[in-house]
Design a protein around this motif. Structure first.
Motif, mmCIF file in Angstrom:
data_model
loop_
_atom_site.group_PDB
_atom_site.id
_atom_site.type_symbol
_atom_site.label_atom_id
_atom_site.label_comp_id
_atom_site.label_asym_id
_atom_site.label_seq_id
_atom_site.Cartn_x
_atom_site.Cartn_y
_atom_site.Cartn_z
ATOM 1 N N ASP A 131 -23.277 -26.085 -9.831
ATOM 2 C CA ASP A 131 -22.156 -25.997 -10.769
ATOM 3 C C ASP A 131 -22.106 -24.654 -11.476
ATOM 4 O O ASP A 131 -22.969 -23.784 -11.293
ATOM 5 C CB ASP A 131 -22.225 -27.138 -11.797
ATOM 6 N N ALA A 132 -21.075 -24.478 -12.290
ATOM 7 C CA ALA A 132 -20.833 -23.207 -12.985
ATOM 8 C C ALA A 132 -21.956 -22.877 -13.961
ATOM 9 O O ALA A 132 -22.300 -21.703 -14.145
ATOM 10 C CB ALA A 132 -19.499 -23.272 -13.723
ATOM 11 N N GLN A 133 -22.539 -23.905 -14.585
ATOM 12 C CA GLN A 133 -23.585 -23.667 -15.573
ATOM 13 C C GLN A 133 -24.809 -23.020 -14.945
ATOM 14 O O GLN A 133 -25.385 -22.077 -15.495
ATOM 15 C CB GLN A 133 -23.977 -24.994 -16.241
ATOM 16 N N ARG A 134 -25.211 -23.509 -13.777
ATOM 17 C CA ARG A 134 -26.371 -22.906 -13.097
ATOM 18 C C ARG A 134 -26.043 -21.501 -12.604
ATOM 19 O O ARG A 134 -26.898 -20.621 -12.610
ATOM 20 C CB ARG A 134 -26.840 -23.798 -11.955
ATOM 21 N N PHE A 135 -24.805 -21.293 -12.184
ATOM 22 C CA PHE A 135 -24.400 -19.952 -11.758
ATOM 23 C C PHE A 135 -24.576 -18.959 -12.908
ATOM 24 O O PHE A 135 -25.145 -17.872 -12.730
ATOM 25 C CB PHE A 135 -22.940 -19.955 -11.294
ATOM 26 N N LEU A 136 -24.072 -19.322 -14.094
ATOM 27 C CA LEU A 136 -24.206 -18.438 -15.250
ATOM 28 C C LEU A 136 -25.673 -18.215 -15.605
ATOM 29 O O LEU A 136 -26.059 -17.114 -16.004
ATOM 30 C CB LEU A 136 -23.464 -19.029 -16.447
ATOM 31 N N THR A 137 -26.477 -19.260 -15.460
ATOM 32 C CA THR A 137 -27.909 -19.134 -15.759
ATOM 33 C C THR A 137 -28.566 -18.112 -14.849
ATOM 34 O O THR A 137 -29.275 -17.204 -15.309
ATOM 35 C CB THR A 137 -28.613 -20.495 -15.609
ATOM 36 N N VAL A 138 -28.340 -18.235 -13.541
ATOM 37 C CA VAL A 138 -28.942 -17.301 -12.586
ATOM 38 C C VAL A 138 -28.413 -15.886 -12.813
ATOM 39 O O VAL A 138 -29.180 -14.916 -12.825
ATOM 40 C CB VAL A 138 -28.669 -17.750 -11.136
ATOM 41 N N TYR A 139 -27.112 -15.769 -13.005
ATOM 42 C CA TYR A 139 -26.485 -14.450 -13.173
ATOM 43 C C TYR A 139 -27.045 -13.717 -14.391
ATOM 44 O O TYR A 139 -27.495 -12.566 -14.300
ATOM 45 C CB TYR A 139 -24.972 -14.604 -13.296
ATOM 46 N N PHE A 140 -27.048 -14.385 -15.544
ATOM 47 C CA PHE A 140 -27.471 -13.697 -16.767
ATOM 48 C C PHE A 140 -28.988 -13.561 -16.871
ATOM 49 O O PHE A 140 -29.474 -12.633 -17.527
ATOM 50 C CB PHE A 140 -26.881 -14.383 -18.000
ATOM 51 N N LEU A 141 -29.730 -14.454 -16.233
ATOM 52 C CA LEU A 141 -31.172 -14.214 -16.132
ATOM 53 C C LEU A 141 -31.423 -12.944 -15.315
ATOM 54 O O LEU A 141 -32.317 -12.150 -15.642
ATOM 55 C CB LEU A 141 -31.872 -15.401 -15.477
#
Length: 291
Positions: free
Chosen positions: A96-106
């Motif tokens: 989902d979008a939440q995990r995408f943002l997590t990976v991206y900003f990490l």
């Protein structure tokens, strides 16, 4: 086009497409400011780019994230956004979008830390006057995540099919080779930091360990700050039994859908993405869009 239509079109975009739009808008606006007001790049980006000195960084800690929204030229932003679009299409079919943002900003944060530490540790870089901008670390994190999570998945590159792990190895080798010979050492080191966290995250997730869970909750809490509060209804619904029945049905459907998603993801972790049937791939694709 009316403002309402623009907001509607923006809301329909995937989380990656929204990031691409935001990066492009910032690139255009910063370029116009430089051109129309004779402002230097440092004047426009000075408070947003990531400095190499810890003393300067302490004064502007937000730059550990904001540096990723600025780019040095058309080629810089074009290739970053193209790679983000490519990697996100695969990623959002799985998560989902939440995990995408997590990976991206990490990736953005770890890449920035790699840059900071390198320019204060390695003797050859100590006296270099530079700063970091660009989304490359976040983009590389997303790319290496999918390359590590489903490494044997075939993808089309121009006219040939290659495995995703081939793509990941290629980009990591390109950065390693260009550190001594290609310049932009800080950017290359940031890429490698993003690649490392993307790889570790994916491999740990395959083992059932979500190392980004805490950061994901932080992002979710940050997003909730800007969400408008829902107004409580003044009157309660009269048809209590009908409402309860509808709620139960929705809850059951949601649980059943999540169980199927979990089963498909388990199958991917054990046998690879290519082991899925067409129906399972279609279901996963639709679930990613709905999330």
């Amino acid at each position: 086009m009316k403002n309402g239509n623009l907001q509607y079109q923006f809301a329909r975009l995937s989380v990656a497409e929204k990031l691409i739009v935001i990066n492009i808008i910032i690139f255009i606006v910063s370029g116009l400011i430089q051109a129309l007001f004779s402002a230097s790049p440092n004047m426009v980006m000075g408070w947003f780019q990531l400095p190499k000195n810890f003393g300067e960084f302490i004064v502007q800690p937000w730059s550990l994230v904001t540096y990723s929204f600025f780019h040095s030229g058309i080629g810089h932003i074009f290739w970053n956004m193209l790679m983000l679009w490519f990697a996100s299409r695969i990623f959002l079919n799985l998560f989902d979008a939440q995990r995408f943002l997590t990976v991206y900003f990490l990736g953005v944060i770890v890449g920035g830390l790699f840059f900071l530490l390198s320019y204060n540790i390695f003797p050859a870089l100590l006296n270099t006057n530079t700063a970091l901008i660009g989304a490359s670390a976040g983009v590389t994190a997303v790319l290496l995540f999918v390359c590590s999570y489903i490494p044997n998945q075939d993808v089309r590159v121009f006219i040939v099919n290659v495995k995703l792990w081939h793509v990941g190895v290629f980009f990591v080798l390109i950065d390693l080779i260009q550190i001594p010979y290609g310049g932009n050492i800080g950017g290359r080191l940031a890429h490698l930091g993003g690649a490392l966290i993307g790889y570790i995250y994916a491999r740990q997730l395959l083992n059932g360990n979500d190392i980004g869970a805490g950061f994901s909750r932080f992002i979710e809490g940050f997003q909730n700050i800007f969400k408008p509060k829902e107004k409580k209804p003044k009157f309660k619904k009269v048809y209590k039994n009908q409402a309860a029945s509808s709620t139960t049905t929705r809850d059951y459907d949601k649980v059943a859908r999540q169980k199927r998603i979990d089963a498909i993801l388990d199958k991917i972790s054990k046998s690879g993405y290519e082991s899925l049937s067409k129906a399972e791939k279609d279901f996963l694709f639709k679930a990613g869009k709905e999330d």
